[in-house]
Write an enzyme that holds these catalytic residues in place. Structure first.
Site, short mmCIF file in Angstrom:
data_model
loop_
_atom_site.label_atom_id
_atom_site.label_comp_id
_atom_site.label_asym_id
_atom_site.label_seq_id
_atom_site.Cartn_x
_atom_site.Cartn_y
_atom_site.Cartn_z
N HIS A 237 0.68 -1.16 0.00
CA HIS A 237 -0.09 -0.08 0.30
C HIS A 237 0.89 1.30 -0.05
O HIS A 237 1.08 1.86 0.96
CB HIS A 237 -1.09 -0.13 1.03
CG HIS A 237 -0.60 -0.43 2.49
ND1 HIS A 237 0.60 0.11 3.04
CD2 HIS A 237 -1.19 -1.40 3.20
CE1 HIS A 237 0.54 -0.63 4.22
NE2 HIS A 237 -0.38 -1.35 4.44
N ASP A 293 -6.85 -4.56 1.26
CA ASP A 293 -6.42 -4.44 2.53
C ASP A 293 -7.83 -4.56 3.61
O ASP A 293 -7.77 -3.92 4.62
CB ASP A 293 -5.63 -2.95 2.84
CG ASP A 293 -5.02 -2.97 4.07
OD1 ASP A 293 -4.67 -4.13 4.64
OD2 ASP A 293 -4.47 -2.02 4.67
#
EC number: 3.5.1.25
Length: 403
Positions: A237, A293
């Site tokens: 990320h 996520d």
């Protein structure tokens, strides 16, 4: 920014005439307004499936009357989620990971995700080893593509929603314990390379056959380049939980985005990144990978949850710790594609690639992620607003009109 939220579909249900699945010789021919191939969009186009595999595709009118005709739909490869912690109210860190996995897979399958990794947040080493052993059975059974260890080898300074007291340096003993427990099932490991032994650990992770990902890190630009040289190929990320970009010290993010050999994860939900940054990442030399996520609240009611050992409050489409730290997301990959295209202005083909082809390549999955003859018939149908209307998994319809 307004965070992305999931809403029920109002699109018509896909007719299931001509259903096909593994073990059947009956072909299934789907005609759609747009078919997204690896290097082009067919408008209109068609795809034929037989015995769980894609056997042909083409532009224009199909070679025979189609079994499913959707002139306004987008037909794309099934989505591949390389970073997912949960959904449907449960997480892979739960005490019974096998039962949790069944619900998580089912939840995200309804949103077009046909391949999933099981991501674990930091926990006590013995507990992580137990979870890895349990989930490895599901990997060997083909239900999961692999296990992603997001911890315990992370920076305390950029720990995000990981318990600080459980973080540790990547010593050989702990690496061998966790990756050895997986017996090949651990497919990706996120690591902060600036920790003691970090660069050696990157090489050791790669030697195990896993992908080394740089994340939750305070590494600078040069150290990140050194970690890439040592074998790291993923940015976890990107921009989130790492040293921020500065014009005199660009940090890990720019080193990752500058390298065309790197796969750059991003969470396109309107919470983790500004839409301009989403567009920036997709236009960088790195290969963009949309990830969710996702934590337990994805596809479930908002409220109070756990992410590992930490308490999380989910409200208004955001998952946060009590101090405001982002704690994963409630995103689905179909939602990431929709947000990227409709809000961030990412071209459709690029967004589809970031949710299918690129993550499959990241994980070394050569039998899926593209609409090509001979590959697994994992397909997703999207309406004009890019909501999922149906999902085909290994040639079998598994969901219709969910979101």
């Amino acid at each position: 920014m307004t965070p992305l939220t999931t809403r029920p579909l109002t699109a018509p249900r896909v007719p299931l005439a001509g259903d096909a699945g593994p073990g059947t010789d009956s072909p299934l021919l789907i005609a759609a307004g747009t078919v997204v191939l690896p290097d082009q969009e067919l408008s209109p186009g068609w795809v034929e499936v037989r015995d769980g595999l894609i056997v042909a595709s083409g532009a224009g009118e199909p070679p025979r009357p189609a079994d499913v005709v959707l002139p306004a739909a987008v037909l794309a490869p099934g989505f591949v989620d390389a970073h997912n912690h949960g959904g449907g109210g449960v997480s892979f860190n739960d005490s019974d990971p096998a039962a949790a996995a069944a619900r998580i897979i089912r939840t995200h399958l309804g949103h077009g995700t046909t391949t999933m990794m099981a991501s674990l947040v930091t926990a006590p080493l013995a507990e992580m080893e137990r979870l890895v052993r349990a989930l490895a059975e599901l990997v060997r059974a083909g239900l999961l593509a692999g296990i992603h260890l997001e911890g315990p080898w992370l920076s305390p300074k950029h720990r995000g929603a990981h318990a600080e007291e459980l973080l540790r340096a990547p010593d050989p003993a702990s690496i061998d314990a966790l990756l050895g427990a997986g017996a090949g099932a651990v497919r990706m490991v996120t690591i902060a390379p600036e920790l003691d032994g970090g660069l050696v650990a990157v090489a050791r992770i790669v030697e195990y056959g896993a992908v080394a990902a740089i994340g939750h890190t305070d590494a600078d630009y040069e150290l990140t380049q050194a970690a890439i040289a040592a074998g790291a190929t993923v940015g976890t990320h990107v921009f989130n939980a790492m040293r921020p970009l500065h014009h005199r010290e660009p940090g890990a993010a720019l080193a990752l985005l500058d390298d065309p050999t790197v796969f750059a994860e991003l969470v396109a939900d309107g919470v983790h990144l500004h839409p301009a940054v989403v567009r920036l990442i997709t236009e960088s030399p790195a290969r963009t990978v949309f990830v969710t996520d996702a934590m337990a609240a994805a596809g479930a009611e908002e409220g109070d949850y756990k992410l590992g050992a930490l308490d999380v409050r989910v409200a208004d489409g955001e998952a946060r710790l009590s101090d405001g730290t982002i704690a994963g997301s409630v995103l689905t990959l179909s939602g990431a594609v929709r947000y990227a295209v409709l809000t961030a202005g990412v071209p459709l083909a690029m967004a589809i690639r970031a949710a299918s082809q690129n993550p499959a390549d990241l994980l070394g999955l050569t039998d899926r992620g593209r609409i090509l003859p001979g590959l697994r018939a994992d397909l997703v149908l999207l309406d004009p607003e890019l909501h999922v209307t149906a999902t085909l998994h290994e040639g079998t319809w598994v969901s219709r009109a969910v979101s």
